[in-house]
Motif scaffolding. Sequence first.
Motif, PDB file in Angstrom:
ATOM      1  N   PHE A 199     -11.840  40.108   2.435  1.00 48.90           N
ATOM      2  CA  PHE A 199     -11.575  40.158   0.999  1.00 48.90           C
ATOM      3  C   PHE A 199     -10.711  41.363   0.636  1.00 48.90           C
ATOM      4  CE2 PHE A 199     -12.607  41.587  -3.307  1.00 48.90           C
ATOM      5  CZ  PHE A 199     -12.295  40.442  -4.029  1.00 48.90           C
ATOM      6  N   THR A 216     -10.300  48.345  -8.465  1.00 52.56           N
ATOM      7  CA  THR A 216     -10.912  48.133  -7.156  1.00 52.56           C
ATOM      8  C   THR A 216     -11.508  49.398  -6.547  1.00 52.56           C
ATOM      9  OG1 THR A 216      -8.871  48.493  -5.901  1.00 52.56           O
ATOM     10  CG2 THR A 216      -9.291  46.253  -6.718  1.00 52.56           C
ATOM     11  N   VAL A 246     -17.478  37.509  -5.841  1.00 49.04           N
ATOM     12  CA  VAL A 246     -16.931  38.606  -6.633  1.00 49.04           C
ATOM     13  C   VAL A 246     -16.495  38.117  -8.009  1.00 49.04           C
ATOM     14  CG1 VAL A 246     -15.041  40.275  -6.790  1.00 49.04           C
ATOM     15  CG2 VAL A 246     -16.265  39.976  -4.641  1.00 49.04           C
ATOM     16  N   ALA A 247     -15.844  36.949  -8.059  1.00 50.53           N
ATOM     17  CA  ALA A 247     -15.367  36.403  -9.329  1.00 50.53           C
ATOM     18  C   ALA A 247     -16.522  36.120 -10.282  1.00 50.53           C
ATOM     19  CB  ALA A 247     -14.568  35.126  -9.080  1.00 50.53           C
ATOM     20  N   PHE A 258     -12.800  34.602   3.083  1.00 48.31           N
ATOM     21  CA  PHE A 258     -12.204  35.099   1.845  1.00 48.31           C
ATOM     22  C   PHE A 258     -12.685  34.310   0.638  1.00 48.31           C
ATOM     23  CE2 PHE A 258      -8.842  34.711  -1.370  1.00 48.31           C
ATOM     24  CZ  PHE A 258      -8.770  36.032  -1.793  1.00 48.31           C
ATOM     25  N   HIS A 259     -12.670  32.990   0.749  1.00 49.56           N
ATOM     26  CA  HIS A 259     -13.057  32.158  -0.396  1.00 49.56           C
ATOM     27  C   HIS A 259     -14.531  32.336  -0.752  1.00 49.56           C
ATOM     28  CE1 HIS A 259      -9.204  30.345  -0.949  1.00 49.56           C
ATOM     29  NE2 HIS A 259      -9.161  29.834   0.274  1.00 49.56           N
ATOM     30  N   GLU A 315      -7.088  40.611  -0.642  1.00 47.22           N
ATOM     31  CA  GLU A 315      -7.057  40.706  -2.101  1.00 47.22           C
ATOM     32  C   GLU A 315      -6.472  42.035  -2.583  1.00 47.22           C
ATOM     33  OE1 GLU A 315      -8.426  39.286  -6.113  1.00 47.22           O
ATOM     34  OE2 GLU A 315      -7.772  38.391  -4.225  1.00 47.22           O
ATOM     35  N   GLU A 323     -16.890  39.402   5.538  1.00 44.69           N
ATOM     36  CA  GLU A 323     -16.397  38.951   4.232  1.00 44.69           C
ATOM     37  C   GLU A 323     -15.738  40.105   3.484  1.00 44.69           C
ATOM     38  OE1 GLU A 323     -19.604  35.381   3.126  1.00 44.69           O
ATOM     39  OE2 GLU A 323     -19.922  37.434   2.408  1.00 44.69           O
ATOM     40  N   ARG A 380     -17.565  39.836 -11.316  1.00 43.24           N
ATOM     41  CA  ARG A 380     -16.534  40.828 -11.605  1.00 43.24           C
ATOM     42  C   ARG A 380     -16.145  40.832 -13.078  1.00 43.24           C
ATOM     43  NH1 ARG A 380     -11.000  40.585  -8.065  1.00 43.24           N
ATOM     44  NH2 ARG A 380     -10.277  42.725  -8.303  1.00 43.24           N
ATOM     45  N   LYS A 423     -14.575  35.785  -2.451  1.00 40.17           N
ATOM     46  CA  LYS A 423     -13.931  35.761  -3.759  1.00 40.17           C
ATOM     47  C   LYS A 423     -14.789  35.032  -4.786  1.00 40.17           C
ATOM     48  CE  LYS A 423      -9.531  34.904  -6.059  1.00 40.17           C
ATOM     49  NZ  LYS A 423      -8.134  34.437  -5.913  1.00 40.17           N
ATOM     50  N   SER A 424     -15.463  33.974  -4.356  1.00 42.24           N
ATOM     51  CA  SER A 424     -16.342  33.229  -5.258  1.00 42.24           C
ATOM     52  C   SER A 424     -17.459  34.130  -5.781  1.00 42.24           C
ATOM     53  CB  SER A 424     -16.929  32.024  -4.524  1.00 42.24           C
ATOM     54  OG  SER A 424     -17.837  31.343  -5.356  1.00 42.24           O
TER      55      SER A 424
END
Length: 303
Positions: A121, A101, A156-157, A149-150, A125, A117, A160, A153-154
């Motif tokens: 996050f 991170t 970043v995922a 957050f969601h 996280e 956001e 990432r 995260k969506s």
Amino acid sequence: MDQIQTYQPLLFSIAYRMTGYASQAEDIVQDAYLRYQQADRAAVQSPKAYLTTIVTNLSLNYLKSAHAQREEYIGVWLPEPILTALPEGESLEEAYEQQETISLAFLVLLEALTPPERAVFLLHEVFDYSFAEIAEIIEKTPENCRQLFHRAKSHVAEKRHRVSVESANQRQLTESFVAACKSGDLATLTKLLASDVTTWADGGGKVRASLYPISGQELVAKRFISAMHRVPADNVLFIEEINGAPAILSWSDGHLNWVQTLDIRDNVIVGLHTLLNPDKLAFLQRQLESRPEPFLSSSHVLP
């Protein structure tokens, strides 16, 4: 105040990940301490929560004011690099999380998030704050924080890529990369690069650098062979841990010239980030100057 100083690493980590600037993070943390000193202590139930709230909101304010500057930035924008190391007593699990991170690739990824956001996050996280705690910090409802957050995260995922190479192997690959560039061994260098490898360079309009990312195995390989051949003979190249991973640094006449971090996955280089903007190297320069020598031993110096 000594007890409050124990929160400094946490506060700096939040501000740095939020803003992408180590120097700005230092200023934000110092401002937070000053505000704490001036506050009614009887009304402060938790110094940690109080300071986190100030640092987060100062970081959000900074991002709002910096938005126009980012849009006008000349060429590629990259975060300020920082010297990192494994603190004594830290577990391997903590080191892995820190490495992932704090990487330049991860910090660049956060740039696509809105400031709220990004705050939610990171706090949830990375720093394990509950949505209820975050809601108090940024003055939103817990449900709103969950939604932020969601969404974050969506995104970043989707982009990432978790670190999958041990530090020793990263260093070995970094050394092989430099050796191949210096020798002009295009075949070997190409094998070290992913087929879709991309390179970014941040000169900030102050140092010559490509204004756009460059992709492609052979194109990137030829570019770095050419660049390495232009490195002056008096430049010392050495390896240090920058943003959680081995990186190449160039030093001459008491001055840090540039830093290059390699994003490595599955034993190949998938990305290279080169910092040349002198303004963004100032913090790292100070970190290096605080040691007895900028490169601590001959084992760090590249042949």
